[in-house]
Design an enzyme around this catalytic site. Structure first.
Site, mmCIF file in Angstrom:
data_model
loop_
_atom_site.group_PDB
_atom_site.id
_atom_site.type_symbol
_atom_site.label_atom_id
_atom_site.label_comp_id
_atom_site.label_asym_id
_atom_site.label_seq_id
_atom_site.Cartn_x
_atom_site.Cartn_y
_atom_site.Cartn_z
ATOM 1 N N LYS A 33 0.871 -1.180 0.000
ATOM 2 C CA LYS A 33 0.000 0.000 0.000
ATOM 3 C C LYS A 33 0.906 1.227 0.000
ATOM 4 C CE LYS A 33 -3.517 2.460 2.566
ATOM 5 N NZ LYS A 33 -4.427 2.449 3.717
ATOM 6 N N LYS A 47 -2.207 -1.620 -3.682
ATOM 7 C CA LYS A 47 -2.998 -0.409 -3.937
ATOM 8 C C LYS A 47 -2.121 0.823 -3.853
ATOM 9 C CE LYS A 47 -5.722 1.186 -0.703
ATOM 10 N NZ LYS A 47 -6.753 1.284 0.324
HETATM 11 N N1 PB1 Z 1 -7.426 2.763 5.214
HETATM 12 C C1 PB1 Z 1 -8.566 3.261 4.485
HETATM 13 C C2 PB1 Z 1 -8.222 4.357 3.518
HETATM 14 C C3 PB1 Z 1 -7.089 4.033 2.521
HETATM 15 C C4 PB1 Z 1 -6.459 5.309 2.084
HETATM 16 C C5 PB1 Z 1 -5.790 5.954 3.246
HETATM 17 O O1 PB1 Z 1 -4.925 5.291 3.841
HETATM 18 O O2 PB1 Z 1 -6.152 7.077 3.548
HETATM 19 C C6 PB1 Z 1 -7.581 3.313 1.277
HETATM 20 C C7 PB1 Z 1 -8.358 2.073 1.630
HETATM 21 N N2 PB1 Z 1 -7.587 1.189 2.445
HETATM 22 C C8 PB1 Z 1 -8.361 4.247 0.377
HETATM 23 C C9 PB1 Z 1 -8.851 3.489 -0.855
HETATM 24 C C10 PB1 Z 1 -9.390 4.416 -1.917
HETATM 25 O O3 PB1 Z 1 -8.861 5.534 -2.079
HETATM 26 O O4 PB1 Z 1 -10.323 4.004 -2.597
HETATM 27 ZN ZN ZN Z 2 -6.392 3.698 6.971
#
Ligand code: PB1
Ligand code: ZN
Length: 325
Positions: free
Chosen positions: A199, A252
């Site tokens: 991520k 992601k």
């Molecule tokens: N942990 C949830 C939000 C995280 C983005 C973040 O870290 O702000 C993602 C989902 N895990 C966001 C996903 C998205 O932008 O669709």
């Molecule tokens: Zn988060």
């Protein structure tokens, strides 16, 4: 030599062109991200995400019913918390019975027995500082406390009946901690762990943060999400999570090179998320006349699948249930 140079014969018909796609899009690979509110009767559009809504469970069930009938196989639940006044340093609303997720799990299990239910495990929607972690006094990440809290939230969701927990915090060692807690609760064979292994600290999460009120109150996520230029770190994170027992690994945003690396490293499903910003960009480009929306949705998704993804978190899921036969 001349004969070998001929390519067009191999895709000179829609059927042989179809066979050129090593991996085919099908309804079963789509996981629909859901913004779940703690107010059971809420239903409000999310400005930054076309066609997406925050819904309470009483509105979500009638909304999902026709999608399930059309072939929806799986949803992932993201909590959109009741309000800033209930946020605190450890994100206690994440697994509270007054929070969005816990009460909804048994309701959704009962309403849709065959739907594969995944819950995002993150603290950012519930912490008053908006980080996906528990912090030290000085604002830096307390990894040990974060792992303890995130694994407790995952265990709560497991006990409530979720099929799969998806920790999106990137704390070091949280996969092993979650696995050990599932084992101690005798749930290790009932609940899967889908690790957000790679991520990134991407700018593509903006629309989500508006949707889930989960933006960091200060600083950014650069100290615990991967730097976008990094590739080796992603391989290291994916390898580590697989060794710690992840049943699936997620990448992601849906970066093709990292998905491809993940597929090489992994003997288990590789999941990609076309995140909110990537989704909103397709809509924005189509609205600007750059390309047709359906063509853009298909091509961006086909690239994700061509790179090796076995399943995709996509905000286009409802459309694909209509577009795919
Ligand atoms: N942990 C949830 C939000 C995280 C983005 C973040 O870290 O702000 C993602 C989902 N895990 C966001 C996903 C998205 O932008 O669709
Ligand atoms: Zn988060």
């Amino acid at each position: 030599a001349a004969i070998a140079s001929q390519l067009k014969s191999g895709y000179n018909h829609a059927v042989s062109a179809l066979w050129q796609a090593e991996r085919q899009l099908h309804k079963g690979m789509f996981i629909y991200p859901i913004f779940l509110s703690a107010d059971p009767d809420l239903e409000e559009p999310i400005k930054s995400l076309p066609n997406q809504y925050r819904r309470g469970v009483n509105k979500l069930i009638p909304f999902l019913a026709p999608l399930v009938a059309k072939g929806l196989h799986s949803v992932i639940l993201f909590g959109s918390p009741p309000g800033a006044d209930v946020k605190d340093a450890s994100g206690s609303m994440a697994d509270s019975l007054q929070g969005p997720i816990m009460p909804a799990i048994p309701r959704l299990r009962e309403a849709f027995p065959d739907l594969y239910l995944i819950a995002d495990v993150s603290l950012c929607e519930y912490t008053d500082h908006g980080h996906c972690a528990v912090l030290f006094e000085d604002g830096t990440v307390d990894n040990e406390a974060s792992v303890a809290r995130v694994s407790d939230v995952a265990l709560s969701f497991a006990k409530a009946g979720i099929h799969c927990v998806a920790p999106s915090d990137m704390s070091d060692g949280r996969i092993r901690a979650i696995k050990l807690k599932l084992i101690s609760a005798r749930l290790e064979s009932k609940v899967a762990v889908m690790s957000y292994s790679a991520k990134y600290a991407s700018c593509f999460y903006g629309p989500f943060r508006e949707a889930a009120a989960s933006a960091p109150a200060f600083g950014d996520r650069k100290r615990y999400l991967l730097p976008p230029p990094a590739r080796g770190l992603a391989r290291k994170a994916m390898t580590r999570d697989l060794q710690e027992g992840a049943d699936m690994i997620m990448i992601k945003p849906a970066y093709p090179d990292i998905i491809s690396d993940g597929k090489q490293l992994s003997n288990v499903p590789v999941i990609a998320m076309q995140v909110s910003g990537e989704f909103a960009m397709v809509h924005a480009a189509a609205a600007a006349g750059v390309f047709d929306l359906k063509a853009g949705a298909f091509e961006t998704t086909e690239i994700i699948v061509r790179s090796g993804a076995d399943a995709i978190l996509s905000y286009f899921t409802p459309e694909f249930l209509d577009w795919l036969s």
